[in-house]
Design a protein around this motif. Structure first.
Motif, mmCIF file in Angstrom:
data_model
loop_
_atom_site.group_PDB
_atom_site.id
_atom_site.type_symbol
_atom_site.label_atom_id
_atom_site.label_comp_id
_atom_site.label_asym_id
_atom_site.label_seq_id
_atom_site.Cartn_x
_atom_site.Cartn_y
_atom_site.Cartn_z
ATOM 1 N N TRP A 36 0.829 -1.217 0.000
ATOM 2 C CA TRP A 36 0.000 0.000 0.000
ATOM 3 C C TRP A 36 0.860 1.263 0.000
ATOM 4 N N THR A 37 2.145 1.140 0.356
ATOM 5 C CA THR A 37 3.018 2.314 0.309
ATOM 6 C C THR A 37 3.291 2.748 -1.137
ATOM 7 N N GLN A 38 2.976 1.880 -2.103
ATOM 8 C CA GLN A 38 3.194 2.239 -3.517
ATOM 9 C C GLN A 38 2.347 3.439 -3.928
ATOM 10 N N TYR A 40 2.072 6.289 -2.781
ATOM 11 C CA TYR A 40 2.755 7.580 -2.725
ATOM 12 C C TYR A 40 3.706 7.796 -3.901
ATOM 13 N N PHE A 41 3.971 6.709 -4.631
ATOM 14 C CA PHE A 41 4.990 6.782 -5.676
ATOM 15 C C PHE A 41 4.388 6.555 -7.051
ATOM 16 N N GLY A 42 3.204 7.154 -7.254
ATOM 17 C CA GLY A 42 2.489 7.006 -8.511
ATOM 18 C C GLY A 42 3.287 7.417 -9.732
ATOM 19 N N LYS A 43 4.177 8.408 -9.551
ATOM 20 C CA LYS A 43 4.940 8.865 -10.727
ATOM 21 C C LYS A 43 6.276 8.146 -10.886
ATOM 22 N N PHE A 44 6.445 7.068 -10.137
ATOM 23 C CA PHE A 44 7.690 6.298 -10.272
ATOM 24 C C PHE A 44 7.611 5.248 -11.381
ATOM 25 N N GLY A 45 6.449 5.127 -12.053
ATOM 26 C CA GLY A 45 6.333 4.155 -13.141
ATOM 27 C C GLY A 45 5.990 2.759 -12.629
ATOM 28 N N ALA A 61 17.049 5.591 -7.174
ATOM 29 C CA ALA A 61 17.481 6.977 -6.932
ATOM 30 C C ALA A 61 16.883 7.504 -5.640
ATOM 31 N N HIS A 62 15.588 7.239 -5.439
ATOM 32 C CA HIS A 62 14.953 7.788 -4.245
ATOM 33 C C HIS A 62 15.440 7.098 -2.970
ATOM 34 N N GLY A 63 15.748 5.807 -3.059
ATOM 35 C CA GLY A 63 16.319 5.103 -1.901
ATOM 36 C C GLY A 63 17.622 5.747 -1.450
ATOM 37 N N VAL A 65 18.372 8.938 -1.924
ATOM 38 C CA VAL A 65 18.004 10.247 -1.350
ATOM 39 C C VAL A 65 17.605 10.089 0.124
ATOM 40 N N VAL A 66 16.757 9.092 0.390
ATOM 41 C CA VAL A 66 16.267 8.903 1.762
ATOM 42 C C VAL A 66 17.422 8.535 2.691
ATOM 43 N N LEU A 67 18.285 7.610 2.228
ATOM 44 C CA LEU A 67 19.383 7.206 3.119
ATOM 45 C C LEU A 67 20.413 8.318 3.297
ATOM 46 N N LEU A 90 7.207 18.664 5.157
ATOM 47 C CA LEU A 90 7.027 18.301 3.745
ATOM 48 C C LEU A 90 6.230 16.997 3.613
ATOM 49 N N HIS A 91 6.623 15.988 4.394
ATOM 50 C CA HIS A 91 5.927 14.687 4.299
ATOM 51 C C HIS A 91 4.487 14.788 4.776
ATOM 52 N N CYS A 92 4.245 15.667 5.752
ATOM 53 C CA CYS A 92 2.891 15.832 6.266
ATOM 54 C C CYS A 92 2.035 16.662 5.316
ATOM 55 N N ILE A 94 2.689 18.399 2.279
ATOM 56 C CA ILE A 94 2.772 18.356 0.817
ATOM 57 C C ILE A 94 2.593 16.932 0.306
ATOM 58 N N LEU A 95 3.310 15.990 0.908
ATOM 59 C CA LEU A 95 3.297 14.606 0.397
ATOM 60 C C LEU A 95 2.165 13.771 1.002
ATOM 61 N N SER A 96 1.602 14.232 2.122
ATOM 62 C CA SER A 96 0.525 13.503 2.815
ATOM 63 C C SER A 96 0.867 12.041 3.080
ATOM 64 N N ASP A 100 2.820 6.483 10.054
ATOM 65 C CA ASP A 100 3.085 5.068 10.366
ATOM 66 C C ASP A 100 4.129 4.478 9.424
ATOM 67 N N ASN A 101 4.175 5.030 8.208
ATOM 68 C CA ASN A 101 5.101 4.497 7.214
ATOM 69 C C ASN A 101 6.567 4.725 7.572
ATOM 70 N N PHE A 102 6.856 5.714 8.416
ATOM 71 C CA PHE A 102 8.256 5.936 8.802
ATOM 72 C C PHE A 102 8.780 4.741 9.595
ATOM 73 N N ARG A 103 7.920 4.194 10.451
ATOM 74 C CA ARG A 103 8.348 3.022 11.214
ATOM 75 C C ARG A 103 8.528 1.805 10.298
ATOM 76 N N VAL A 135 14.242 7.623 17.277
ATOM 77 C CA VAL A 135 14.347 9.084 17.382
ATOM 78 C C VAL A 135 14.118 9.726 16.008
ATOM 79 N N VAL A 136 14.670 9.094 14.969
ATOM 80 C CA VAL A 136 14.455 9.589 13.602
ATOM 81 C C VAL A 136 12.961 9.557 13.256
ATOM 82 N N VAL A 137 12.307 8.435 13.552
ATOM 83 C CA VAL A 137 10.878 8.292 13.241
ATOM 84 C C VAL A 137 10.065 9.337 14.002
HETATM 85 C C1 HEM Z 1 10.700 12.683 -0.554
HETATM 86 C C2 HEM Z 1 13.414 11.646 3.318
HETATM 87 C C3 HEM Z 1 10.302 8.171 4.561
HETATM 88 C C4 HEM Z 1 7.545 9.240 0.733
HETATM 89 C C5 HEM Z 1 11.716 12.659 0.368
HETATM 90 C C6 HEM Z 1 12.916 13.468 0.294
HETATM 91 C C7 HEM Z 1 13.677 13.173 1.375
HETATM 92 C C8 HEM Z 1 12.972 12.183 2.139
HETATM 93 C C9 HEM Z 1 15.053 13.774 1.741
HETATM 94 C C10 HEM Z 1 13.228 14.486 -0.800
HETATM 95 C C11 HEM Z 1 12.673 15.806 -0.334
HETATM 96 C C12 HEM Z 1 12.864 16.918 -1.330
HETATM 97 O O1 HEM Z 1 12.880 16.660 -2.539
HETATM 98 O O2 HEM Z 1 12.991 18.069 -0.880
HETATM 99 C C13 HEM Z 1 12.762 10.653 4.029
HETATM 100 C C14 HEM Z 1 13.234 10.087 5.281
HETATM 101 C C15 HEM Z 1 12.358 9.107 5.618
HETATM 102 C C16 HEM Z 1 11.344 9.059 4.583
HETATM 103 C C17 HEM Z 1 14.477 10.544 6.037
HETATM 104 C C18 HEM Z 1 12.323 8.159 6.805
HETATM 105 C C19 HEM Z 1 13.274 8.014 7.681
HETATM 106 C C20 HEM Z 1 9.318 8.127 3.608
HETATM 107 C C21 HEM Z 1 8.269 7.130 3.558
HETATM 108 C C22 HEM Z 1 7.488 7.430 2.478
HETATM 109 C C23 HEM Z 1 8.045 8.618 1.856
HETATM 110 C C24 HEM Z 1 8.146 5.975 4.535
HETATM 111 C C25 HEM Z 1 6.264 6.726 1.948
HETATM 112 C C26 HEM Z 1 5.924 5.500 2.224
HETATM 113 C C27 HEM Z 1 8.174 10.246 0.050
HETATM 114 C C28 HEM Z 1 7.691 10.774 -1.222
HETATM 115 C C29 HEM Z 1 8.616 11.763 -1.597
HETATM 116 C C30 HEM Z 1 9.625 11.824 -0.548
HETATM 117 C C31 HEM Z 1 6.450 10.322 -1.982
HETATM 118 C C32 HEM Z 1 8.582 12.589 -2.882
HETATM 119 C C33 HEM Z 1 9.306 11.775 -3.933
HETATM 120 C C34 HEM Z 1 9.400 12.439 -5.279
HETATM 121 O O3 HEM Z 1 8.427 13.069 -5.701
HETATM 122 O O4 HEM Z 1 10.449 12.305 -5.917
HETATM 123 N N1 HEM Z 1 11.792 11.880 1.497
HETATM 124 N N2 HEM Z 1 11.619 10.028 3.661
HETATM 125 N N3 HEM Z 1 9.149 9.015 2.575
HETATM 126 N N4 HEM Z 1 9.317 10.901 0.412
HETATM 127 FE FE1 HEM Z 1 10.406 10.532 2.073
#
Ligand code: HEM
Length: 145
Positions: A36-38, A40-45, A61-63, A65-67, A90-92, A94-96, A100-103, A135-137
């Motif tokens: 179900w987390t997919q 949020y990533f509708g534009k990922f193809g 690429a996004h993995g 970015v997050v790490l 931003l996640h709250c 703009i991205l909605s 729970d998904n952070f955990r 703490v991150v979550v």
């Molecule tokens: C975007 C970090 C977890 C969904 C981002 C960005 C960062 C980030 C740095 C890019 C922000 C920007 O472009 O300014 C994190 C961190 C997380 C986390 C540190 C957890 C520790 C999640 C989770 C989801 C999610 C669990 C959904 C299940 C998204 C989406 C975007 C995004 C949809 C926008 C992607 C795009 O349009 O390219 N996140 N994120 N994130 N994140 Fe997260």
């Protein structure tokens, strides 16, 4: 607050983590294990199969970015909440993204790390690592209200 041994456990583990490998694997796992987390990533193809997710360049690429964003927490252990204030907002707003998904992401990341490091990821290191991720979550959830 962090003891000296917690600080060095986190720093030592983080030093060994290849963000470009662990990040994509962790995000792919979230999308596979919790499909179900997919939404949020509708534009990922194409995310329609395990192979599609693992081979999707936008997931990769996004993995990364997050790490890479986690690096900011490792380098600001005493300020994680402030460090993630904007990102939480931003996640709250703009991205909605449901917080729970952070955990779920944190759990997948821990499993990927356990898989990668095996016995070297001892229970003590895991305990400290999970405290760090908790703490991150909490910080990523702090701007939700
Ligand atoms: C975007 C970090 C977890 C969904 C981002 C960005 C960062 C980030 C740095 C890019 C922000 C920007 O472009 O300014 C994190 C961190 C997380 C986390 C540190 C957890 C520790 C999640 C989770 C989801 C999610 C669990 C959904 C299940 C998204 C989406 C975007 C995004 C949809 C926008 C992607 C795009 O349009 O390219 N996140 N994120 N994130 N994140 Fe997260």
């Amino acid at each position: 607050s962090w003891s000296q041994s917690e600080r060095s456990a986190i720093a030592d583990l983080w030093d060994k983590i290849n963000v470009d490998e662990i990040g994509p694997q962790s995000l792919a796992r979230v999308l596979i294990v919790y499909p179900w987390t997919q939404r949020y990533f509708g534009k990922f193809g194409n995310l329609n199969s395990v192979a599609a997710i693992l081979g999707n360049p936008k997931v990769t690429a996004h993995g990364k970015v997050v790490l890479n964003a986690l690096d900011n927490a490792v380098k600001n252990l005493d300020n994680i909440k402030e460090t993630y204030s904007k990102l939480s907002q931003l996640h709250c707003e703009i991205l909605s993204v449901d917080p729970d998904n952070f955990r779920l992401f944190a759990d997948c990341l821990t499993i990927v790390i356990a898989n990668k490091f095996g016995a070297a990821f001892t229970p003590e290191i895991q305990a400290t690592w999970q405290k760090f991720l908790a703490v991150v979550v909490a910080a990523m959830s702090s701007r939700y209200f």
